[in-house]
Design a protein around this motif. Structure first.
Motif, PDB file in Angstrom:
ATOM      1  N   GLU A  43     -46.354 -72.160  68.001  1.00 40.68           N
ATOM      2  CA  GLU A  43     -47.012 -71.509  69.207  1.00 40.68           C
ATOM      3  C   GLU A  43     -47.377 -72.756  70.534  1.00 40.68           C
ATOM      4  O   GLU A  43     -47.021 -72.691  71.338  1.00 40.68           O
ATOM      5  CB  GLU A  43     -47.959 -70.548  68.901  1.00 40.68           C
ATOM      6  CG  GLU A  43     -47.648 -69.592  68.139  1.00 40.68           C
ATOM      7  CD  GLU A  43     -46.646 -68.725  69.079  1.00 40.68           C
ATOM      8  OE1 GLU A  43     -46.683 -68.503  70.339  1.00 40.68           O
ATOM      9  OE2 GLU A  43     -45.632 -68.351  68.607  1.00 40.68           O
ATOM     10  N   GLU A  65     -47.290 -71.684  61.986  1.00 37.59           N
ATOM     11  CA  GLU A  65     -47.082 -70.676  63.317  1.00 37.59           C
ATOM     12  C   GLU A  65     -47.910 -71.285  64.464  1.00 37.59           C
ATOM     13  O   GLU A  65     -47.527 -71.312  65.419  1.00 37.59           O
ATOM     14  CB  GLU A  65     -47.703 -69.344  62.988  1.00 37.59           C
ATOM     15  CG  GLU A  65     -47.160 -68.313  63.896  1.00 37.59           C
ATOM     16  CD  GLU A  65     -47.479 -67.026  63.445  1.00 37.59           C
ATOM     17  OE1 GLU A  65     -47.943 -66.161  64.379  1.00 37.59           O
ATOM     18  OE2 GLU A  65     -47.349 -66.802  62.280  1.00 37.59           O
ATOM     19  N   GLU A  66     -49.097 -71.618  64.140  1.00 36.98           N
ATOM     20  CA  GLU A  66     -50.013 -72.050  65.384  1.00 36.98           C
ATOM     21  C   GLU A  66     -49.368 -73.398  66.117  1.00 36.98           C
ATOM     22  O   GLU A  66     -49.548 -73.426  67.217  1.00 36.98           O
ATOM     23  CB  GLU A  66     -51.274 -72.646  64.841  1.00 36.98           C
ATOM     24  CG  GLU A  66     -52.374 -72.857  65.718  1.00 36.98           C
ATOM     25  CD  GLU A  66     -53.615 -73.306  65.020  1.00 36.98           C
ATOM     26  OE1 GLU A  66     -54.597 -73.867  65.857  1.00 36.98           O
ATOM     27  OE2 GLU A  66     -53.814 -72.981  63.923  1.00 36.98           O
TER      28      GLU A  66
END
Length: 175
Positions: free
Chosen positions: A140, A136-137
């Motif tokens: 992003e 997810e990081e």
């Protein structure tokens, strides 16, 4: 059967030549994937046009690839995925919109684009085999790169991204 040793030698030599990177190639490890690229050629092409491309960048207050969403903090497990996304970003968005009136610059851009296209293909095949997924990081960070790019007009964004190519190349070589 007299020709057998010669045929075996020729076959094994051709296999070995195809497995060994050519001069100037560097093998990168992107998570479970390995990709060979001629960084010497890419860097030489970029260096030859860097000043020309960066002189076309009128927006000095924004960076597409730099802080606060730096690539340098991407987890090693996410390198395969984010690198593939960045190759795709450069091939599909940046290089397509970086045309100048200078044929020398255009040839250098085309050379870099071809190297990225080849690397993206190799990395994509490996990603499919190894089921590489982005955390997810990392996604992003990539979404922020896209937002920075899409916040500018297409030509300005493409030239700025190409002018920042050394950030991506440095990240690949340091990681």
């Amino acid at each position: 059967m007299r020709g057998s040793p010669l045929l075996l030698f020729l076959f094994s030599t051709s296999c070995w030549v195809n497995l060994v990177p050519t001069a100037g190639d560097k093998i990168f490890h992107f998570g479970a994937c390995r990709v060979s690229m001629s960084m010497t050629e890419i860097r030489a092409s970029f260096t030859a046009i860097k000043a020309n491309i960066q002189s076309r960048d009128s927006i000095r207050t924004l960076s597409i690839l730099s802080h606060p969403h730096s690539l340098h903090k991407v987890k090693s497990s996410d390198r395969c995925c984010i690198t593939h996304h960045l190759f795709t970003f450069y091939v599909d968005k940046v290089f397509k919109h970086c045309r100048t009136e200078d044929s020398f610059v255009n040839r250098k851009i085309s050379s870099i684009a071809n190297s990225f296209l080849s690397a993206r293909r190799k990395l994509g095949q490996c990603r499919e085999q190894n089921n590489c997924v982005c955390g997810e990081e990392s996604m992003e960070k990539f979404k922020q790169i896209l937002a920075n790019y899409e916040g500018l007009n297409v030509t300005s964004a493409a030239m700025k991204s190409l002018g920042e190519l050394d950030i991506f190349l440095d990240w690949m070589e340091k990681s």
